[in-house]
Structure formats: C-alpha cells, structure tokens
Write a protein that holds these residues in place. Structure first.
Motif, PDB file in Angstrom:
ATOM      1  N   MET A   1       0.847  -1.182   0.000  1.00 45.86           N
ATOM      2  CA  MET A   1       0.000   0.000   0.000  1.00 45.86           C
ATOM      3  C   MET A   1       0.889   1.242   0.000  1.00 45.86           C
ATOM      4  SD  MET A   1      -3.050   1.085   2.637  1.00 45.86           S
ATOM      5  CE  MET A   1      -1.991   0.988   4.076  1.00 45.86           C
ATOM      6  N   LEU A   2       0.529   2.226  -0.833  1.00 46.18           N
ATOM      7  CA  LEU A   2       1.328   3.444  -0.955  1.00 46.18           C
ATOM      8  C   LEU A   2       0.559   4.626  -0.374  1.00 46.18           C
ATOM      9  CD1 LEU A   2       3.963   4.669  -2.065  1.00 46.18           C
ATOM     10  CD2 LEU A   2       2.711   5.166  -4.182  1.00 46.18           C
ATOM     11  N   LYS A   3       1.170   5.303   0.592  1.00 45.65           N
ATOM     12  CA  LYS A   3       0.586   6.504   1.181  1.00 45.65           C
ATOM     13  C   LYS A   3       1.351   7.720   0.678  1.00 45.65           C
ATOM     14  CE  LYS A   3      -1.412   4.806   5.486  1.00 45.65           C
ATOM     15  NZ  LYS A   3      -1.541   5.101   6.942  1.00 45.65           N
ATOM     16  N   GLU A   4       0.609   8.804   0.402  1.00 48.40           N
ATOM     17  CA  GLU A   4       1.243  10.031  -0.064  1.00 48.40           C
ATOM     18  C   GLU A   4       0.869  11.186   0.855  1.00 48.40           C
ATOM     19  OE1 GLU A   4       1.664  12.189  -4.331  1.00 48.40           O
ATOM     20  OE2 GLU A   4      -0.342  12.277  -3.445  1.00 48.40           O
ATOM     21  N   GLY A   5       1.867  11.931   1.292  1.00 52.13           N
ATOM     22  CA  GLY A   5       1.648  13.125   2.097  1.00 52.13           C
ATOM     23  C   GLY A   5       2.068  14.341   1.303  1.00 52.13           C
ATOM     24  N   ARG A   6       1.118  15.191   0.979  1.00 52.68           N
ATOM     25  CA  ARG A   6       1.389  16.307   0.078  1.00 52.68           C
ATOM     26  C   ARG A   6       2.028  17.482   0.820  1.00 52.68           C
ATOM     27  NH1 ARG A   6      -0.878  15.681  -4.719  1.00 52.68           N
ATOM     28  NH2 ARG A   6      -0.845  17.903  -5.168  1.00 52.68           N
ATOM     29  N   ARG A   7       3.012  18.067   0.180  1.00 50.91           N
ATOM     30  CA  ARG A   7       3.647  19.272   0.690  1.00 50.91           C
ATOM     31  C   ARG A   7       2.612  20.392   0.739  1.00 50.91           C
ATOM     32  NH1 ARG A   7       7.453  21.681   3.806  1.00 50.91           N
ATOM     33  NH2 ARG A   7       8.375  23.517   2.827  1.00 50.91           N
ATOM     34  N   GLU A  45      10.490   4.459   1.900  1.00 49.09           N
ATOM     35  CA  GLU A  45      10.064   5.843   2.108  1.00 49.09           C
ATOM     36  C   GLU A  45      10.839   6.714   1.123  1.00 49.09           C
ATOM     37  OE1 GLU A  45       9.893   9.209   5.704  1.00 49.09           O
ATOM     38  OE2 GLU A  45      10.958   7.310   5.975  1.00 49.09           O
ATOM     39  N   PHE A  46      10.124   7.535   0.340  1.00 50.80           N
ATOM     40  CA  PHE A  46      10.803   8.352  -0.664  1.00 50.80           C
ATOM     41  C   PHE A  46       9.987   9.611  -0.952  1.00 50.80           C
ATOM     42  CE2 PHE A  46       8.018   5.340  -2.758  1.00 50.80           C
ATOM     43  CZ  PHE A  46       7.376   6.079  -3.737  1.00 50.80           C
ATOM     44  N   ASP A  47      10.616  10.569  -1.610  1.00 50.42           N
ATOM     45  CA  ASP A  47       9.959  11.814  -2.003  1.00 50.42           C
ATOM     46  C   ASP A  47       9.655  11.783  -3.496  1.00 50.42           C
ATOM     47  OD1 ASP A  47      10.081  12.795   0.539  1.00 50.42           O
ATOM     48  OD2 ASP A  47      11.862  14.029   0.206  1.00 50.42           O
ATOM     49  N   GLU A  48       8.507  12.334  -3.849  1.00 51.57           N
ATOM     50  CA  GLU A  48       8.098  12.433  -5.246  1.00 51.57           C
ATOM     51  C   GLU A  48       7.552  13.837  -5.477  1.00 51.57           C
ATOM     52  OE1 GLU A  48       7.474  11.553  -9.159  1.00 51.57           O
ATOM     53  OE2 GLU A  48       8.490  10.281  -7.675  1.00 51.57           O
ATOM     54  N   GLN A  49       8.327  14.665  -6.183  1.00 50.78           N
ATOM     55  CA  GLN A  49       7.933  16.048  -6.447  1.00 50.78           C
ATOM     56  C   GLN A  49       7.568  16.777  -5.148  1.00 50.78           C
ATOM     57  OE1 GLN A  49       4.820  15.966  -9.390  1.00 50.78           O
ATOM     58  NE2 GLN A  49       6.189  15.292 -11.024  1.00 50.78           N
ATOM     59  N   ARG A  50       8.454  16.676  -4.172  1.00 53.52           N
ATOM     60  CA  ARG A  50       8.342  17.354  -2.877  1.00 53.52           C
ATOM     61  C   ARG A  50       7.248  16.773  -1.984  1.00 53.52           C
ATOM     62  NH1 ARG A  50       7.894  23.571  -3.341  1.00 53.52           N
ATOM     63  NH2 ARG A  50       8.675  23.431  -1.200  1.00 53.52           N
ATOM     64  N   HIS A  51       6.588  15.714  -2.429  1.00 51.58           N
ATOM     65  CA  HIS A  51       5.602  15.038  -1.599  1.00 51.58           C
ATOM     66  C   HIS A  51       6.244  13.780  -1.002  1.00 51.58           C
ATOM     67  CE1 HIS A  51       2.968  17.854  -3.400  1.00 51.58           C
ATOM     68  NE2 HIS A  51       2.787  17.199  -4.547  1.00 51.58           N
ATOM     69  N   ALA A  52       5.870  13.444   0.221  1.00 51.01           N
ATOM     70  CA  ALA A  52       6.418  12.261   0.883  1.00 51.01           C
ATOM     71  C   ALA A  52       5.570  11.041   0.555  1.00 51.01           C
ATOM     72  CB  ALA A  52       6.456  12.478   2.392  1.00 51.01           C
ATOM     73  N   CYS A  53       6.230   9.946   0.219  1.00 51.48           N
ATOM     74  CA  CYS A  53       5.537   8.699  -0.099  1.00 51.48           C
ATOM     75  C   CYS A  53       6.036   7.592   0.822  1.00 51.48           C
ATOM     76  CB  CYS A  53       5.768   8.311  -1.558  1.00 51.48           C
ATOM     77  SG  CYS A  53       5.097   9.504  -2.743  1.00 51.48           S
ATOM     78  N   LEU A  54       5.116   6.739   1.215  1.00 58.17           N
ATOM     79  CA  LEU A  54       5.443   5.661   2.146  1.00 58.17           C
ATOM     80  C   LEU A  54       4.810   4.366   1.655  1.00 58.17           C
ATOM     81  CD1 LEU A  54       6.640   4.782   4.912  1.00 58.17           C
ATOM     82  CD2 LEU A  54       4.428   5.391   5.928  1.00 58.17           C
ATOM     83  N   ALA A  55       5.651   3.390   1.344  1.00 59.30           N
ATOM     84  CA  ALA A  55       5.164   2.072   0.930  1.00 59.30           C
ATOM     85  C   ALA A  55       5.167   1.165   2.153  1.00 59.30           C
ATOM     86  CB  ALA A  55       6.059   1.494  -0.156  1.00 59.30           C
ATOM     87  N   VAL A  56       3.963   0.726   2.558  1.00 58.49           N
ATOM     88  CA  VAL A  56       3.831  -0.108   3.755  1.00 58.49           C
ATOM     89  C   VAL A  56       3.046  -1.371   3.426  1.00 58.49           C
ATOM     90  CG1 VAL A  56       3.931   1.841   5.348  1.00 58.49           C
ATOM     91  CG2 VAL A  56       1.727   1.083   4.469  1.00 58.49           C
ATOM     92  N   GLU A  57       3.149  -2.321   4.314  1.00 52.49           N
ATOM     93  CA  GLU A  57       2.425  -3.581   4.174  1.00 52.49           C
ATOM     94  C   GLU A  57       0.925  -3.317   4.107  1.00 52.49           C
ATOM     95  OE1 GLU A  57       1.963  -7.766   6.708  1.00 52.49           O
ATOM     96  OE2 GLU A  57       3.019  -6.026   7.546  1.00 52.49           O
ATOM     97  N   ASP A  58       0.258  -3.913   3.145  1.00 52.94           N
ATOM     98  CA  ASP A  58      -1.187  -3.739   2.983  1.00 52.94           C
ATOM     99  C   ASP A  58      -1.906  -4.579   4.026  1.00 52.94           C
ATOM    100  OD1 ASP A  58      -3.735  -3.288   2.140  1.00 52.94           O
ATOM    101  OD2 ASP A  58      -3.514  -4.179   0.161  1.00 52.94           O
ATOM    102  N   ASP A  59      -2.814  -3.932   4.790  1.00 52.22           N
ATOM    103  CA  ASP A  59      -3.542  -4.696   5.813  1.00 52.22           C
ATOM    104  C   ASP A  59      -4.419  -5.761   5.160  1.00 52.22           C
ATOM    105  OD1 ASP A  59      -4.757  -1.640   5.761  1.00 52.22           O
ATOM    106  OD2 ASP A  59      -6.304  -3.141   5.490  1.00 52.22           O
ATOM    107  N   GLY A  60      -5.103  -5.428   4.063  1.00 50.01           N
ATOM    108  CA  GLY A  60      -5.806  -6.410   3.250  1.00 50.01           C
ATOM    109  C   GLY A  60      -6.881  -7.214   3.948  1.00 50.01           C
TER     110      GLY A  60
END
Length: 249
Positions: A1-7, A45-60
């Motif tokens: 699952m990918l979470k994005e936190g916008r700047r 955990e990485f940045d994409e166009q100044r936004h923070a992205c977090l790839a975590v285990e999918d609860d599913g």
C-alpha cells in the motif's frame, strides 16, 4: 500500500502538513517495530515532487469496525476478548514510548484467528510531547483533546474506552445525532442494574440462591446478556433520525 503526504496539504496551525504526517508515521512504525510491536512493515520511504511517499504492508483484511457493523451484537465472550485485545494493542504502544492518538475500531485490523493489528499512525507522537495540534477522530477524542499540555497517552485511554463500548454494544457511546444526557442516563441505568445483579450473585440472594453454583452463574449470564441487548436497542433508537416534518411553516 502506498501513502502520499502532500507538501502544504492539509497544513495545520503548527505547520504540520501531509508530508510531515507521513514522515511521522514512517518513524512511528519503524520505532514500534524495533520495540517488538506488531505494526505494518515499512518497505520504502521516498519523495516524489516534494511530496512524501510511504510504501507499507497492505492490511488487506477487514477492520474491527466492519466486524462490529456486520455482526451488530457479538457474544459477550467474543466482545470481551476483542476489547481485551484492543487494550493490549494500546498498552504495547505506550510501553514502547509512543501515543497512538487515533485509537478506534476502524484502525484495528482483524486477521486470521482473531489476531488484531493496529494501523494509521499519522498523528502518533512520543509520550510526554506537549504543544501538539489536536489529532484524532470525532466521537473518540477525549475532553482534554484541545489542551496542548495534555498527556497524549490519556487521550488514547479515552478512545480505548469508547472503542470497547462500541465492540460490546454495537454502536459508539457518543453520537452526533442523539442527546448526550439521554445516552448517559441509559448507560448509567444499565450499569446500576448489572452491579445490582452482580452483588446479589455474590451474596447468594434471590434469584442466585441455588445450591448449584453453575445454575447461579448461568442465571447471572442470562441477566447480563439481556441488559446488554436492551442497552444496544436503546442506542440504536437514539441513532435513528427523528421522525416528523421539520420543514419551516
């Protein structure tokens, strides 16, 4: 699952934006995992166009809120076991030095064989931190929610109580569509009746005066379950919209 936190997205008064919250969650998950707490695995955990992205285990899997909504009224034993499980989830987070700040059935995943797992730590913080902006969900936020000097772990305990009530009764104890005074009165009345019957059971008074202890226990179980069902019925009635014509004359 990918979470994005916008700047600059959903920026709070203290400057915390979506990017900061995603980074907070990444740190919380890593530190909790290092302390032996079962939380979703952080893959990257990485940045994409100044936004923070977090790839975590999918609860599913389905959440505790979904389980309660489908079952509506769990057995007493099942509800108590789940409530105790949620309490352990909160205790483990606190023992690791963190406050969850968003404890609720929607953030508890129910896995195989009833194994529970907590998710969503965007608002998490170290215990003892002060001056944070309010965080949490309506209906689960404690009275000290707006106090910047409040102990954040106490906010978790309030939310835990609301969550356990929801598991036991099938609905939240605080709803926006009902009278808090009436809801509190019903809850107190049910609690008084349970206490009255429990005392009678311990003292061996009628109807718990049989020579067979198992008979007395069975009678108490039936009585408490009946009171719980009645409390659930009252809660459901309070959650129903009022009938009648509300159009202005």
């Amino acid at each position: 699952m990918l979470k994005e936190g916008r700047r600059h997205g959903e920026t709070d008064w203290d400057g915390q934006d979506g990017r900061a919250r995603v980074r907070t969650e990444a740190m919380a998950l890593r530190e909790l995992a290092a302390a032996g707490v079962h939380v979703p695995v952080v893959y990257e955990e990485f940045d994409e166009q100044r936004h923070a992205c977090l790839a975590v285990e999918d609860d599913g899997e389905r959440t505790l809120e979904e389980l309660v909504r489908v079952e509506r009224l769990l057995s007493v034993r099942g509800a108590l076991l789940l409530s105790a499980g949620v309490a352990r989830l909160v205790a483990e987070v606190h023992e690791a030095g963190w406050a969850w700040r968003d404890c609720k059935p929607r953030n508890v995943v129910v896995g195989d064989h009833g194994v529970l797992r907590r998710i969503d730590f965007e608002g998490g913080c170290s215990i003892g931190v002060r001056g944070l902006s309010p965080w949490g969900s309506e209906g689960y936020a404690s009275p000290e929610w707006l106090d910047p000097a409040a102990d954040q772990s106490s906010c978790d305990l309030f939310a835990l109580g609301v969550s356990c009530y929801q598991v036991l009764v099938g609905t939240r104890s605080f709803g926006a569509t009902s009278s808090l005074r009436e809801r509190s009165f019903n809850l107190q009345q049910t609690a008084d009746l349970i206490e009255e019957n429990t005392n009678a059971f311990h003292l061996g008074l009628v109807p718990y005066d049989s020579d067979d202890a198992s008979v007395n226990l069975a009678r108490l179980t039936v009585k408490v379950e009946g009171l719980r069902v009645e409390q659930c019925r009252r809660e459901q009635q309070l959650d129903q919209p009022h009938e009648g014509n509300n159009d202005p004359a």
